[in-house]
Design a protein around this motif. Structure first.
Motif, PDB file in Angstrom:
ATOM      1  N   GLU A 244       0.828  -1.214   0.000  1.00  0.00           N
ATOM      2  CA  GLU A 244       0.000   0.000   0.000  1.00  0.00           C
ATOM      3  C   GLU A 244       0.861   1.262   0.000  1.00  0.00           C
ATOM      4  O   GLU A 244       0.422   2.316  -0.454  1.00  0.00           O
ATOM      5  CB  GLU A 244      -0.893   0.029   1.250  1.00  0.00           C
ATOM      6  CG  GLU A 244      -1.935  -1.060   1.283  1.00  0.00           C
ATOM      7  CD  GLU A 244      -2.687  -1.077   2.611  1.00  0.00           C
ATOM      8  OE1 GLU A 244      -3.417  -2.036   2.850  1.00  0.00           O
ATOM      9  OE2 GLU A 244      -2.528  -0.122   3.407  1.00  0.00           O
ATOM     10  N   ILE A 245       2.071   1.119   0.515  1.00  0.00           N
ATOM     11  CA  ILE A 245       2.953   2.281   0.624  1.00  0.00           C
ATOM     12  C   ILE A 245       3.201   2.917  -0.744  1.00  0.00           C
ATOM     13  O   ILE A 245       3.305   4.138  -0.863  1.00  0.00           O
ATOM     14  CB  ILE A 245       4.292   1.877   1.278  1.00  0.00           C
ATOM     15  CG1 ILE A 245       4.068   1.474   2.729  1.00  0.00           C
ATOM     16  CG2 ILE A 245       5.311   2.983   1.182  1.00  0.00           C
ATOM     17  CD1 ILE A 245       3.547   2.590   3.588  1.00  0.00           C
ATOM     18  N   ASN A 246       3.266   2.086  -1.756  1.00  0.00           N
ATOM     19  CA  ASN A 246       3.538   2.599  -3.103  1.00  0.00           C
ATOM     20  C   ASN A 246       2.399   3.460  -3.640  1.00  0.00           C
ATOM     21  O   ASN A 246       2.559   4.157  -4.635  1.00  0.00           O
ATOM     22  CB  ASN A 246       3.802   1.441  -4.062  1.00  0.00           C
ATOM     23  CG  ASN A 246       5.078   0.712  -3.701  1.00  0.00           C
ATOM     24  OD1 ASN A 246       6.029   1.326  -3.215  1.00  0.00           O
ATOM     25  ND2 ASN A 246       5.101  -0.588  -3.908  1.00  0.00           N
ATOM     26  N   LYS A 247       1.230   3.373  -2.991  1.00  0.00           N
ATOM     27  CA  LYS A 247       0.083   4.165  -3.450  1.00  0.00           C
ATOM     28  C   LYS A 247      -0.096   5.426  -2.605  1.00  0.00           C
ATOM     29  O   LYS A 247      -0.996   6.220  -2.854  1.00  0.00           O
ATOM     30  CB  LYS A 247      -1.190   3.321  -3.358  1.00  0.00           C
ATOM     31  CG  LYS A 247      -1.136   2.053  -4.186  1.00  0.00           C
ATOM     32  CD  LYS A 247      -2.314   1.154  -3.882  1.00  0.00           C
ATOM     33  CE  LYS A 247      -2.105  -0.229  -4.486  1.00  0.00           C
ATOM     34  NZ  LYS A 247      -3.022  -1.224  -3.952  1.00  0.00           N
ATOM     35  N   ILE A 248       0.745   5.585  -1.602  1.00  0.00           N
ATOM     36  CA  ILE A 248       0.582   6.708  -0.681  1.00  0.00           C
ATOM     37  C   ILE A 248       1.383   7.910  -1.142  1.00  0.00           C
ATOM     38  O   ILE A 248       2.539   7.794  -1.555  1.00  0.00           O
ATOM     39  CB  ILE A 248       1.006   6.308   0.752  1.00  0.00           C
ATOM     40  CG1 ILE A 248      -0.005   5.334   1.339  1.00  0.00           C
ATOM     41  CG2 ILE A 248       1.128   7.539   1.649  1.00  0.00           C
ATOM     42  CD1 ILE A 248       0.360   4.829   2.711  1.00  0.00           C
TER      43      ILE A 248
END
Lengths: 155, 51
Positions: free
Chosen positions: B41-45
């Motif tokens: 999910e970090i890559n979408k933040i």
């Protein structure tokens, strides 16, 4: 954090750390990974048990496991040591971290609160709040508030 | 005859401030998958930081 810490092994870039938790439930291999994010000045701290997934036939990090090994303070102190080490080499980088669930996130909040004076000598500490589903903003850290994660940056 | 219980003390590999050993094989873990999926999910933040 002025607790005893486990001996650490790291890669050359200080982005991956490994140590072994030793307690009354046994020995567990722990890994801390600092990963880049969409912001080049922000790295995410991931942490958990190194496990072999026999279905996927590869190693994964289990960040949901509860070992209850009686050494949580030593584990957290060791993870914090990796943050000091990583940021000593990358002083311009902000670390973002959160738990894999609310309980863990609150455990980290409590650990920050208990060690805030010592941590604040080296780091600026912020609460991280998610807005609009995928944006993280920073707020001054206040133990009485709930956050979606935390941000620390070397002073 | 009394049974004497042998207490084995496990010596923890601990240190307050020792040198960290470098092992380049740990590079194999830098893109490792996390079970919770939270790391993906970090890559979408998007980080909108004030500092």
């Amino acid at each position: 954090m002025n607790y005893r810490k486990y001996a650490l092994i790291k890669n050359e870039l200080s982005t991956v750390f490994h140590f072994i938790s030793i307690g009354h439930k046994g020995n567990f291999r722990k890994v801390v990974v600092y990963s880049p994010t969409t912001n080049p000045n922000v790295y995410n701290l991931g942490f958990g048990d190194l496990k072999y997934d026999s279905l996927k036939k590869k190693y994964i990090i289990d960040d949901q496991i509860i070992n209850d090994n009686g050494d949580i303070r030593m584990i957290l102190a060791t993870v914090v040591k990796t943050a000091y080490e990583f940021t000593s080499i990358n002083p311009h980088v902000t670390i973002f971290f959160r738990g894999s669930d609310i309980r863990r996130t609150n455990t980290y909040k409590r650990a920050i609160m208990l060690n805030q004076e010592e941590l604040s000598e080296t780091f600026d500490i912020f609460g991280a709040r998610m807005i609009d589903n995928n944006k993280i903003i920073d707020e001054p850290f206040d133990y009485k508030k709930d956050y979606d994660g935390f941000l620390i940056k070397r002073k | 005859m009394k049974n004497i219980k042998k207490i084995i003390k496990t010596k923890r590999s601990t240190t307050k401030d020792s040198k960290i050993i470098v092992d380049s094989s740990l590079d194999n873990l830098k893109n490792i998958e996390f079970k919770s999926g939270k790391q993906d999910e970090i890559n979408k933040i998007e980080f909108k930081l004030s500092f």
